[in-house]
Design an enzyme around this catalytic site. Structure first.
Site, PDB file in Angstrom:
ATOM      1  N   VAL A  14      53.700  41.090  49.540  1.00  0.00           N
ATOM      2  CA  VAL A  14      52.976  40.673  49.076  1.00  0.00           C
ATOM      3  C   VAL A  14      54.110  39.446  50.267  1.00  0.00           C
ATOM      4  CG1 VAL A  14      52.158  38.541  47.272  1.00  0.00           C
ATOM      5  CG2 VAL A  14      51.386  41.157  47.175  1.00  0.00           C
ATOM      6  N   LYS A 104      51.022  39.687  37.752  1.00  0.00           N
ATOM      7  CA  LYS A 104      49.939  40.192  36.353  1.00  0.00           C
ATOM      8  C   LYS A 104      51.185  40.924  35.480  1.00  0.00           C
ATOM      9  CE  LYS A 104      49.597  43.002  39.352  1.00  0.00           C
ATOM     10  NZ  LYS A 104      49.627  44.609  40.664  1.00  0.00           N
ATOM     11  N   GLU A 128      45.543  33.669  40.546  1.00  0.00           N
ATOM     12  CA  GLU A 128      43.904  34.137  41.448  1.00  0.00           C
ATOM     13  C   GLU A 128      44.688  36.197  42.281  1.00  0.00           C
ATOM     14  OE1 GLU A 128      40.882  34.817  41.855  1.00  0.00           O
ATOM     15  OE2 GLU A 128      40.880  33.128  41.822  1.00  0.00           O
ATOM     16  N   VAL A 131      45.065  39.505  38.891  1.00  0.00           N
ATOM     17  CA  VAL A 131      43.996  39.641  39.220  1.00  0.00           C
ATOM     18  C   VAL A 131      43.145  40.282  40.347  1.00  0.00           C
ATOM     19  CG1 VAL A 131      41.905  40.883  37.791  1.00  0.00           C
ATOM     20  CG2 VAL A 131      43.803  38.942  36.632  1.00  0.00           C
ATOM     21  N   GLY A 133      43.574  41.287  43.491  1.00  0.00           N
ATOM     22  CA  GLY A 133      43.396  41.103  44.410  1.00  0.00           C
ATOM     23  C   GLY A 133      42.992  40.163  45.706  1.00  0.00           C
ATOM     24  N   ILE A 135      39.930  39.238  45.214  1.00  0.00           N
ATOM     25  CA  ILE A 135      38.782  39.271  45.048  1.00  0.00           C
ATOM     26  C   ILE A 135      38.964  37.666  44.451  1.00  0.00           C
ATOM     27  CG2 ILE A 135      36.507  39.367  43.352  1.00  0.00           C
ATOM     28  CD1 ILE A 135      37.484  42.526  43.663  1.00  0.00           C
ATOM     29  N   GLY A 186      51.223  55.641  50.709  1.00  0.00           N
ATOM     30  CA  GLY A 186      52.121  53.871  50.448  1.00  0.00           C
ATOM     31  C   GLY A 186      50.383  53.717  49.173  1.00  0.00           C
ATOM     32  N   LYS A 204      45.771  43.243  33.786  1.00  0.00           N
ATOM     33  CA  LYS A 204      44.756  42.445  34.471  1.00  0.00           C
ATOM     34  C   LYS A 204      43.564  41.728  33.674  1.00  0.00           C
ATOM     35  CE  LYS A 204      45.778  44.546  38.937  1.00  0.00           C
ATOM     36  NZ  LYS A 204      45.262  45.566  40.155  1.00  0.00           N
TER      37      LYS A 204
END
Ligand SMILES: NC(=O)c1ccc[n+]([C@@H]2O[C@H](COP(=O)([O-])OP(=O)(O)OC[C@H]3O[C@@H](n4cnc5c(N)ncnc54)[C@H](OP(=O)(O)O)[C@@H]3O)[C@@H](O)[C@H]2O)c1
Length: 425
Positions: A14, A104, A128, A131, A133, A135, A186, A204
């Site tokens: 990330v 999370k 954001e 939870v 990713g 969306i 992965g 989440k």
């Protein structure tokens, strides 16, 4: 041009996506914010790892080095677990930084505390990415549904579980085979427990509960079950009845408080989750004015998650776009008492004559099919009866059927067997 200085905590999947997205979308960010966004520093854990960090960014293993820079405006956090992430973000807020997190586990434990501290320090918190990713579910729920009351939220919140269930169904592989393959590709962690046993989806769900209802249910009362006990034959028998397995987290208010569940269920063709396959996440909300709304998209991954964090970066820097905290609904005003409602269930009883025959004391048996290992039974029963069975009869597998038509329509030609006192029919 004004410069906004940011620091990124974590430079894994990330963190790298965030740095790359800030660079690749600099023009859009400048247009929105009227400022240049500069990543000044990155925090990592392992000082010996070889890394490809863009020139001009300093990296450190000591968070105080970042605070001592003295000019960081926003801290974007993408490290793992409650600590030290929580302590770092607390310190950042106390130093007047806005914070954005993808973490999370940390946010389910400490989200409210961080938000309160942020209010006291007049900075903002974005979460954001924690939870579903990519969306934009947090923003949609908090900004677009401010007047609606959400009566129920259901979500496929873990892409790994959904991928495994999809592959088992489509390619006829066992849970263990698909998991091993997902690890190779992965999609699943070396230790997959958090994904396949429901913990990831649970955290989440707790974050969504805070957002929607201003509180979380008692964690020990949330039924939490993963997908590791779903097998191929159960899937085949479910398909013969027209159902697909999904791993679903749900939360709804009732007169007994918030009811949270994380578990495998089965859904018919008309349920919005029936067609959500692969690593996608989906969230379905039932709201008072708008009715049923469905969100679907990538629930994880480098760029989808970075997308959520970069959108949050804009959000925390533009106070006029800021959401105003969660709404609290009066639980005692909500219709409830779900325990006594009859729900539809799919039961699997082992085809093993040496096991004691389970007894049904209430409810209605609708129809059944036999496989080699399991007898599959469609059954109408209340929550209380079902959970008594779960405790007393661990050999029986029980899955709620959500979103099915009433069985009187579905089986008008089938005689119903009234309450039996044994499954030996
Ligand atoms: N991956 C996704 O698709 C996804 C989606 C949504 C949310 N998230 C959340 O985002 C966070 C990061 O996930 P990820 O997949 O990017 O993990 P990752 O690839 O394992 O990267 C984690 C990074 O955090 C650093 N780190 C770990 N512990 C640290 C500590 N104590 N101090 C400083 N740095 C530390 C690691 O440093 P080293 O490089 O030195 O090891 C690494 O750079 C997690 O909370 C995860 O739940 C991930």
């Amino acid at each position: 041009m004004t410069i906004i200085h940011v620091a990124v905590l974590g430079y894994g999947t990330v963190g790298q996506g965030v740095v790359e997205s800030i660079h690749s979308h600099q023009k859009e960010l400048q247009r929105l914010l009227g400022a240049e966004i500069v990543v000044d520093a990155i925090l990592v854990k392992d000082p010996l790892k070889v890394r490809d960090i863009p020139p001009g960014i300093v990296w450190t293993t000591n968070f105080d080095d970042i605070l001592e820079l003295g000019h960081i405006d926003v801290v974007l956090e993408a490290i793992v677990g409650c600590e030290p992430a929580f302590s770092y973000l607390k310190k950042a807020i106390q130093h007047g930084c806005h914070v954005v997190t993808a973490n999370k586990v940390m946010f389910a434990h400490h989200g409210n505390e961080l938000q309160q501290l942020a209010d006291e320090n007049e900075v903002h918190v974005g979460y954001e990415a924690s939870v579903a990713g990519g969306i934009p579910i947090i923003r949609s729920l908090s900004e677009l549904l401010r007047v609606n009351q959400v009566h129920r939220l259901e979500g496929i919140l873990n892409g790994t579980s959904n991928y495994i269930l999809t592959e088992m169904r489509e390619n006829g592989h066992s849970f263990e085979e698909v998991l091993a393959d997902a690890q190779k590709k992965g999609y699943a962690e070396a230790d997959p427990t958090a994904d396949v046993e429901g913990d990831d989806a649970f955290y989440k769900l707790m974050i969504l509960s805070d957002l929607l209802y201003g509180e979380q249910p008692n964690w020990t009362e949330v039924q939490r079950e993963g997908i590791s006990k779903v097998d191929r034959e159960q899937m085949e028998l479910a398909e013969e009845f027209g159902y697909r397995f999904r791993h679903v987290a749900s939360i709804e208010p009732s007169s007994r408080g918030l009811q949270g569940k994380v578990m495998p269920i089965v859904v018919p063709n008309q349920h919005p989750f029936y067609h959500v396959d692969g690593v996608d996440n989906a969230v379905n909300v039932e709201a008072s004015l708008v009715g049923s709304l469905m969100f679907q998209g990538p629930g994880a991954g480098r760029l989808p998650t970075a997308s959520a964090m970069v959108e949050d970066l804009v959000q925390v820097l533009r106070p006029s776009l800021q959401r105003k905290g969660s709404k609290t609904i009066q639980l005692d005003e909500v219709e409830g008492g779900a325990t006594k409602l009859l729900k539809q269930w799919l039961l699997f009883v082992p085809q093993n004559p040496s096991l004691p025959t389970p007894f049904i004391t209430s409810g209605k048996l609708i129809k059944h099919k036999s496989g080699q290992k399991w007898k599959a039974i469609l059954f109408l029963g209340d929550d209380k009866t079902i959970y008594e069975w779960k405790t007393r009869l661990p050999m029986v597998r029980l899955y709620e059927i959500r979103g099915a038509k009433e069985w009187k329509e579905l089986n008008s030609d089938q005689p119903k067997v009234p309450c039996l006192n044994s499954l030996a029919f």
